[in-house]
Design a protein around this motif. Sequence first.
Motif, PDB file in Angstrom:
ATOM      1  N   LYS A  61       5.525   8.574  76.221  1.00 54.79           N
ATOM      2  CA  LYS A  61       5.922   9.037  74.899  1.00 54.79           C
ATOM      3  C   LYS A  61       6.197  10.537  74.912  1.00 54.79           C
ATOM      4  O   LYS A  61       7.180  11.014  74.333  1.00 54.79           O
ATOM      5  CB  LYS A  61       4.820   8.709  73.892  1.00 54.79           C
ATOM      6  N   GLN A  62       5.335  11.284  75.592  1.00 52.14           N
ATOM      7  CA  GLN A  62       5.490  12.728  75.655  1.00 52.14           C
ATOM      8  C   GLN A  62       6.776  13.097  76.390  1.00 52.14           C
ATOM      9  O   GLN A  62       7.522  13.980  75.978  1.00 52.14           O
ATOM     10  CB  GLN A  62       4.275  13.349  76.362  1.00 52.14           C
ATOM     11  N   TYR A  63       7.061  12.388  77.492  1.00 53.55           N
ATOM     12  CA  TYR A  63       8.280  12.650  78.257  1.00 53.55           C
ATOM     13  C   TYR A  63       9.506  12.337  77.401  1.00 53.55           C
ATOM     14  O   TYR A  63      10.486  13.079  77.389  1.00 53.55           O
ATOM     15  CB  TYR A  63       8.306  11.817  79.533  1.00 53.55           C
ATOM     16  N   SER A  64       9.447  11.239  76.662  1.00 52.32           N
ATOM     17  CA  SER A  64      10.555  10.847  75.804  1.00 52.32           C
ATOM     18  C   SER A  64      10.818  11.897  74.731  1.00 52.32           C
ATOM     19  O   SER A  64      11.955  12.241  74.443  1.00 52.32           O
ATOM     20  CB  SER A  64      10.251   9.494  75.146  1.00 52.32           C
ATOM     21  N   GLU A  65       9.750  12.426  74.149  1.00 53.35           N
ATOM     22  CA  GLU A  65       9.887  13.464  73.140  1.00 53.35           C
ATOM     23  C   GLU A  65      10.517  14.721  73.729  1.00 53.35           C
ATOM     24  O   GLU A  65      11.381  15.347  73.115  1.00 53.35           O
ATOM     25  CB  GLU A  65       8.512  13.810  72.550  1.00 53.35           C
ATOM     26  N   SER A  66      10.085  15.097  74.932  1.00 55.44           N
ATOM     27  CA  SER A  66      10.614  16.313  75.552  1.00 55.44           C
ATOM     28  C   SER A  66      12.101  16.175  75.843  1.00 55.44           C
ATOM     29  O   SER A  66      12.872  17.117  75.677  1.00 55.44           O
ATOM     30  CB  SER A  66       9.853  16.646  76.842  1.00 55.44           C
ATOM     31  N   LYS A  67      12.540  14.999  76.277  1.00 54.69           N
ATOM     32  CA  LYS A  67      13.962  14.782  76.571  1.00 54.69           C
ATOM     33  C   LYS A  67      14.790  14.817  75.286  1.00 54.69           C
ATOM     34  O   LYS A  67      15.928  15.300  75.271  1.00 54.69           O
ATOM     35  CB  LYS A  67      14.156  13.444  77.278  1.00 54.69           C
ATOM     36  N   LYS A  68      14.210  14.332  74.218  1.00 54.69           N
ATOM     37  CA  LYS A  68      14.916  14.291  72.942  1.00 54.69           C
ATOM     38  C   LYS A  68      15.278  15.689  72.464  1.00 54.69           C
ATOM     39  O   LYS A  68      16.354  15.909  71.890  1.00 54.69           O
ATOM     40  CB  LYS A  68      14.030  13.588  71.903  1.00 54.69           C
ATOM     41  N   TYR A  69      14.390  16.639  72.681  1.00 57.83           N
ATOM     42  CA  TYR A  69      14.607  17.996  72.193  1.00 57.83           C
ATOM     43  C   TYR A  69      14.911  18.978  73.330  1.00 57.83           C
ATOM     44  O   TYR A  69      14.917  20.181  73.122  1.00 57.83           O
ATOM     45  CB  TYR A  69      13.371  18.481  71.423  1.00 57.83           C
ATOM     46  N   GLN A  70      15.164  18.487  74.541  1.00 61.92           N
ATOM     47  CA  GLN A  70      15.336  19.349  75.704  1.00 61.92           C
ATOM     48  C   GLN A  70      16.591  20.212  75.587  1.00 61.92           C
ATOM     49  O   GLN A  70      17.606  19.796  75.041  1.00 61.92           O
ATOM     50  CB  GLN A  70      15.440  18.507  76.981  1.00 61.92           C
ATOM     51  N   PHE A  71      16.503  21.430  76.103  1.00 65.59           N
ATOM     52  CA  PHE A  71      17.630  22.330  76.162  1.00 65.59           C
ATOM     53  C   PHE A  71      17.805  22.785  77.610  1.00 65.59           C
ATOM     54  O   PHE A  71      16.837  22.917  78.357  1.00 65.59           O
ATOM     55  CB  PHE A  71      17.405  23.556  75.268  1.00 65.59           C
ATOM     56  N   ASN A  72      19.059  23.041  77.982  1.00 66.12           N
ATOM     57  CA  ASN A  72      19.341  23.484  79.339  1.00 66.12           C
ATOM     58  C   ASN A  72      18.524  24.726  79.685  1.00 66.12           C
ATOM     59  O   ASN A  72      18.425  25.663  78.896  1.00 66.12           O
ATOM     60  CB  ASN A  72      20.835  23.801  79.490  1.00 66.12           C
ATOM     61  N   ASN A  73      17.969  24.734  80.894  1.00 63.11           N
ATOM     62  CA  ASN A  73      17.204  25.851  81.457  1.00 63.11           C
ATOM     63  C   ASN A  73      15.806  26.010  80.872  1.00 63.11           C
ATOM     64  O   ASN A  73      15.062  26.886  81.294  1.00 63.11           O
ATOM     65  CB  ASN A  73      17.966  27.179  81.318  1.00 63.11           C
ATOM     66  N   LEU A  74      15.430  25.193  79.885  1.00 66.33           N
ATOM     67  CA  LEU A  74      14.053  25.192  79.409  1.00 66.33           C
ATOM     68  C   LEU A  74      13.360  23.991  80.023  1.00 66.33           C
ATOM     69  O   LEU A  74      13.746  22.851  79.779  1.00 66.33           O
ATOM     70  CB  LEU A  74      13.998  25.118  77.884  1.00 66.33           C
ATOM     71  N   VAL A  75      12.340  24.260  80.827  1.00 68.53           N
ATOM     72  CA  VAL A  75      11.685  23.204  81.579  1.00 68.53           C
ATOM     73  C   VAL A  75      10.251  23.061  81.104  1.00 68.53           C
ATOM     74  O   VAL A  75       9.498  24.034  81.076  1.00 68.53           O
ATOM     75  CB  VAL A  75      11.703  23.518  83.098  1.00 68.53           C
ATOM     76  N   GLY A  76       9.877  21.840  80.740  1.00 69.06           N
ATOM     77  CA  GLY A  76       8.500  21.599  80.344  1.00 69.06           C
ATOM     78  C   GLY A  76       8.371  20.342  79.509  1.00 69.06           C
ATOM     79  O   GLY A  76       9.194  20.081  78.628  1.00 69.06           O
ATOM     80  N   ASN A  77       7.334  19.561  79.804  1.00 69.30           N
ATOM     81  CA  ASN A  77       7.033  18.346  79.056  1.00 69.30           C
ATOM     82  C   ASN A  77       5.717  18.459  78.291  1.00 69.30           C
ATOM     83  O   ASN A  77       5.285  17.499  77.664  1.00 69.30           O
ATOM     84  CB  ASN A  77       6.939  17.140  80.003  1.00 69.30           C
ATOM     85  N   SER A  78       5.064  19.620  78.374  1.00 70.68           N
ATOM     86  CA  SER A  78       3.770  19.776  77.722  1.00 70.68           C
ATOM     87  C   SER A  78       3.927  19.751  76.209  1.00 70.68           C
ATOM     88  O   SER A  78       5.008  19.993  75.658  1.00 70.68           O
ATOM     89  CB  SER A  78       3.106  21.089  78.148  1.00 70.68           C
ATOM     90  N   GLU A  79       2.837  19.470  75.518  1.00 72.69           N
ATOM     91  CA  GLU A  79       2.863  19.370  74.063  1.00 72.69           C
ATOM     92  C   GLU A  79       3.330  20.673  73.419  1.00 72.69           C
ATOM     93  O   GLU A  79       4.092  20.658  72.440  1.00 72.69           O
ATOM     94  CB  GLU A  79       1.469  18.995  73.554  1.00 72.69           C
ATOM     95  N   ARG A  80       2.885  21.808  73.967  1.00 73.40           N
ATOM     96  CA  ARG A  80       3.283  23.111  73.404  1.00 73.40           C
ATOM     97  C   ARG A  80       4.786  23.313  73.501  1.00 73.40           C
ATOM     98  O   ARG A  80       5.429  23.843  72.582  1.00 73.40           O
ATOM     99  CB  ARG A  80       2.549  24.239  74.143  1.00 73.40           C
ATOM    100  N   MET A  81       5.379  22.901  74.622  1.00 73.55           N
ATOM    101  CA  MET A  81       6.815  23.071  74.802  1.00 73.55           C
ATOM    102  C   MET A  81       7.612  22.103  73.929  1.00 73.55           C
ATOM    103  O   MET A  81       8.663  22.458  73.394  1.00 73.55           O
ATOM    104  CB  MET A  81       7.181  22.896  76.276  1.00 73.55           C
ATOM    105  N   ILE A  82       7.104  20.894  73.765  1.00 75.79           N
ATOM    106  CA  ILE A  82       7.798  19.934  72.909  1.00 75.79           C
ATOM    107  C   ILE A  82       7.860  20.451  71.472  1.00 75.79           C
ATOM    108  O   ILE A  82       8.901  20.354  70.809  1.00 75.79           O
ATOM    109  CB  ILE A  82       7.093  18.563  72.954  1.00 75.79           C
ATOM    110  N   GLU A  83       6.774  21.039  71.000  1.00 73.30           N
ATOM    111  CA  GLU A  83       6.767  21.607  69.656  1.00 73.30           C
ATOM    112  C   GLU A  83       7.759  22.744  69.543  1.00 73.30           C
ATOM    113  O   GLU A  83       8.446  22.907  68.516  1.00 73.30           O
ATOM    114  CB  GLU A  83       5.355  22.087  69.291  1.00 73.30           C
ATOM    115  N   LEU A  84       7.865  23.549  70.599  1.00 71.27           N
ATOM    116  CA  LEU A  84       8.826  24.649  70.597  1.00 71.27           C
ATOM    117  C   LEU A  84      10.258  24.111  70.551  1.00 71.27           C
ATOM    118  O   LEU A  84      11.105  24.612  69.807  1.00 71.27           O
ATOM    119  CB  LEU A  84       8.620  25.528  71.834  1.00 71.27           C
ATOM    120  N   TYR A  85      10.539  23.057  71.353  1.00 73.96           N
ATOM    121  CA  TYR A  85      11.877  22.452  71.337  1.00 73.96           C
ATOM    122  C   TYR A  85      12.244  21.982  69.936  1.00 73.96           C
ATOM    123  O   TYR A  85      13.386  22.127  69.496  1.00 73.96           O
ATOM    124  CB  TYR A  85      11.943  21.242  72.276  1.00 73.96           C
TER     125      TYR A  85
END
Length: 266
Positions: free
Chosen positions: A6-30
């Motif tokens: 679920k966390q990986y899916s969330e990170s991909k949904k909001y992912q931006f080029n050159n921003l790397v991270g699947n952690s909860e803090r990064m997902i919130e930032l995305y």
Amino acid sequence: LLNAIKQYSESKKYQFNNLVGNSERMIELYKIVNKVKNSRTTILINGETGTGKELVARAIHYNSIRADKVFLPVNCGAVNENLLGSEFFGYVKGSFTGAIKDKRGIFEVADGGSIFLDEIGDVGLGLQQTLLRVLEDGEIQPVGSTDRKRVDVRIIAATNKNLEEMIWQGKFREDLYYRINVITLNLPPLRERADDIGLLARYFLKKYRDENNHSLKGITQEALTMLERHKWPGNVRELENVIERASLLETGDRISLDSLPPQLKG
């Protein structure tokens, strides 16, 4: 496992080029970046040195409706205070010694685009007042000119300093702080997003493997464990340097303990 998926899916949904991270803090930032990317609102990025503040600023710009316009990064601490005003707003011929012709400033060059003011806490009080006026009315006045020009610029500011403490010390204008602090992005240090260390390490390994035409296949588990245990005072920038070094020194097909720097082993 389901939480990880679920966390990986969330990170991909909001992912931006050159921003790397699947952690909860990064997902919130995305998520926040995704919501504000197309607005004209000024953004303040807080984070320690090496956390990737400029990468976040670039992600905001290049994923926004301003993507086809200019993105101009400015290191406020690297420009002499006496010159920063003319760099920002330009000048007219004869306005000071050496001004042999008119020159457009950063704000005029970036019209329609974005300006990234890195380390805005290093801007002096006098120029802070001028910046505030520009942010409030959207007009600039080149040095030595009586004419004002309207510009449409999106400001993304960043700092590794405590601006609220600087306000209390009389070093930063409170009114400017509230003007740039409409949307705040707090970029976590790497030690607080340890789950992303392996992901970042592999990202940098691929980058330098491709650049140097190496055939490294990955990172050994022992080396990865050591990377994950390190506190990373230099944050993502330090990790990138470690992986670049290891990719050059490694004699095997995977980054091993032997190719990691001594400070990680102490």
